[in-house]
Motif scaffolding. Structure first.
Motif, PDB file in Angstrom:
ATOM      1  N   SER A 282       5.009  45.211  23.019  1.00 41.05           N
ATOM      2  CA  SER A 282       5.645  45.461  24.335  1.00 41.05           C
ATOM      3  C   SER A 282       6.636  44.468  24.486  1.00 41.05           C
ATOM      4  O   SER A 282       7.771  45.076  25.146  1.00 41.05           O
ATOM      5  N   GLU A 283       6.663  43.436  23.985  1.00 41.73           N
ATOM      6  CA  GLU A 283       7.756  42.391  24.249  1.00 41.73           C
ATOM      7  C   GLU A 283       8.756  42.626  23.541  1.00 41.73           C
ATOM      8  O   GLU A 283      10.123  42.402  24.032  1.00 41.73           O
ATOM      9  N   LEU A 290      14.301  40.000  22.924  1.00 39.40           N
ATOM     10  CA  LEU A 290      13.762  40.458  21.870  1.00 39.40           C
ATOM     11  C   LEU A 290      14.220  41.797  21.205  1.00 39.40           C
ATOM     12  O   LEU A 290      14.196  42.320  20.156  1.00 39.40           O
ATOM     13  N   ASN A 291      14.626  42.510  22.244  1.00 41.22           N
ATOM     14  CA  ASN A 291      14.981  43.879  21.982  1.00 41.22           C
ATOM     15  C   ASN A 291      16.310  44.131  21.292  1.00 41.22           C
ATOM     16  O   ASN A 291      16.222  45.130  20.642  1.00 41.22           O
ATOM     17  N   ARG A 292      17.087  43.003  21.194  1.00 41.46           N
ATOM     18  CA  ARG A 292      18.081  43.232  20.088  1.00 41.46           C
ATOM     19  C   ARG A 292      17.474  43.513  18.773  1.00 41.46           C
ATOM     20  O   ARG A 292      18.159  43.787  17.752  1.00 41.46           O
ATOM     21  N   LEU A 297      17.030  46.921  14.066  1.00 42.61           N
ATOM     22  CA  LEU A 297      16.362  47.473  12.843  1.00 42.61           C
ATOM     23  C   LEU A 297      16.480  48.874  13.028  1.00 42.61           C
ATOM     24  O   LEU A 297      16.400  49.762  12.015  1.00 42.61           O
ATOM     25  N   ASN A 298      16.755  49.597  14.346  1.00 44.85           N
ATOM     26  CA  ASN A 298      16.677  50.912  14.501  1.00 44.85           C
ATOM     27  C   ASN A 298      18.018  51.435  13.922  1.00 44.85           C
ATOM     28  O   ASN A 298      18.080  52.559  13.876  1.00 44.85           O
ATOM     29  N   LEU A 299      19.068  50.661  13.789  1.00 46.61           N
ATOM     30  CA  LEU A 299      20.270  51.318  13.080  1.00 46.61           C
ATOM     31  C   LEU A 299      19.832  51.780  11.751  1.00 46.61           C
ATOM     32  O   LEU A 299      20.541  52.875  11.115  1.00 46.61           O
ATOM     33  N   SER A 300      18.941  51.077  11.005  1.00 50.40           N
ATOM     34  CA  SER A 300      18.482  51.697   9.607  1.00 50.40           C
ATOM     35  C   SER A 300      17.807  52.865   9.693  1.00 50.40           C
ATOM     36  O   SER A 300      18.089  53.728   8.890  1.00 50.40           O
ATOM     37  N   TYR A 301      17.046  52.897  10.840  1.00 52.40           N
ATOM     38  CA  TYR A 301      16.006  54.286  11.044  1.00 52.40           C
ATOM     39  C   TYR A 301      17.369  55.545  11.283  1.00 52.40           C
ATOM     40  O   TYR A 301      16.938  56.399  10.993  1.00 52.40           O
TER      41      TYR A 301
END
Length: 330
Positions: A282-283, A290-292, A297-301
């Motif tokens: 959740s954090e 932290l959401n950066r 990592l989402n860029l790879s997805y």
């Protein structure tokens, strides 16, 4: 009445859905915005040189690649998944190594997924010329004018150019049109997540980064979590919870630095740390500090082709014990 309902449904469809892009294509506009909000892709400015761990071998390999006696233009690739510290490693050498001063011209260029060659060339001209760039009106120069001017400049001196965060080999090939092989030992360093891009470099000039082992991961985490404690030693009562957090980070420097830095502001008691660990997912989603990590990592997805995205999502529903049955046994 039916026609009116169909028209209304059609409008709703346009508001709430977007067509799926084929072939793993990525919309660039949102990435540009996110990139500006974060920092140079993958580079964590919160890591000081004194806090770097686990990079000695790769750092030496990179320095040796710059110092090769071969005077032809060499392409060096530093590659691996997002968050491993590719840009951090290259930046450390770029800033600190005396050998880099042997280059007459130096430039650091951030490429990204939304690579625009004209913008890259304009920025390159500004970086290479420094104060002398006032002589050039780079913003109003055409593609041909930029190409001629850059070729003229790079043909004269030994240069070092960093192309940070390259996603497509075709982007590099376009940029390379101005990278003259002047026989003076010039070097180009690429950082990338993509193996195909890294394959542009020769085998001896490819550096593949891996996650940190447990020892180095613990050192990095403690340096960020306990900056004011002598030798950054973790209090005994927090060790087990700290090790559990390390296990979640899976050796990823980006996550270790972000989470360790956040914990440095929290009280040093077991209850608070255990609560943070239990809410870690959740954090990562909701904490702006932290959401950066998630965004990078989402860029790879997002770069995955659609069939792999579906596979990836499916695996998220499979219980963890089916992925790692030996852990359940142990």
């Amino acid at each position: 009445r039916i026609n009116r309902q169909l028209m209304e449904l059609s409008k709703r469809l346009g508001r709430w859905t977007q067509p799926i892009l084929s072939g793993g294509s990525i919309p660039a506009t949102k990435y540009d915005t996110e990139q500006q909000q974060l920092y140079l892709p993958g580079h964590d400015y919160s890591i000081t040189d004194a806090e770097l761990v686990g990079i000695d071998k790769n750092r030496q390999t990179l320095i040796e690649s710059l110092c090769l006696e071969d005077c032809s233009l060499r392409i060096i690739a530093v590659w691996g998944m997002g968050g491993l510290g590719k840009s951090t490693l290259v930046n450390n050498v770029y800033k600190n190594e005396a050998t880099v001063s042997n280059f007459n011209y130096r430039a650091w260029l951030s490429i990204s997924q939304s690579c625009r060659v004209l913008d890259i060339w304009r920025n390159m001209l500004k970086e290479l010329c420094g104060k002398e760039s006032r002589e050039f009106d780079a913003e109003n120069m055409s593609s041909t004018e930029l190409k001629v001017e850059l070729t003229k400049i790079l043909d004269q001196k030994r240069y070092l150019i960093i192309l940070d965060d390259v996603w497509l080999a075709t982007d590099f090939l376009k940029i390379r049109e101005v990278l003259v092989d002047n026989g003076l030992g010039s070097r180009v360093i690429i950082t990338t997540r993509i193996e195909e891009v890294a394959s542009i470099a020769e085998n001896g000039c490819k550096i593949s980064l891996e996650p940190l082992d447990n020892h180095d991961a613990w050192l990095l985490f403690c340096r960020k979590a306990f900056p004011k404690i002598e030798d950054h030693i973790c209090p005994p009562e927090l060790e087990q919870c700290g090790m559990d957090i390390i296990d979640k980070c899976d050796g990823l420097p980006l996550a270790l630095v972000a989470i360790g830095s956040l914990l440095s502001f929290k009280s040093k008691n077991k209850k608070d740390w255990r609560l943070f660990y239990n809410q870690l997912i959740s954090e990562v989603h909701n904490n702006e500090n932290l959401n950066r990590v998630e965004k990078i990592l989402n860029l790879s997805y997002k770069h995955l082709p659609n069939y792999l995205k579906n596979c990836f999502l499916y695996l998220c529903y499979v219980p963890r014990r089916l992925h790692y049955p030996e852990k359940e046994i142990n």
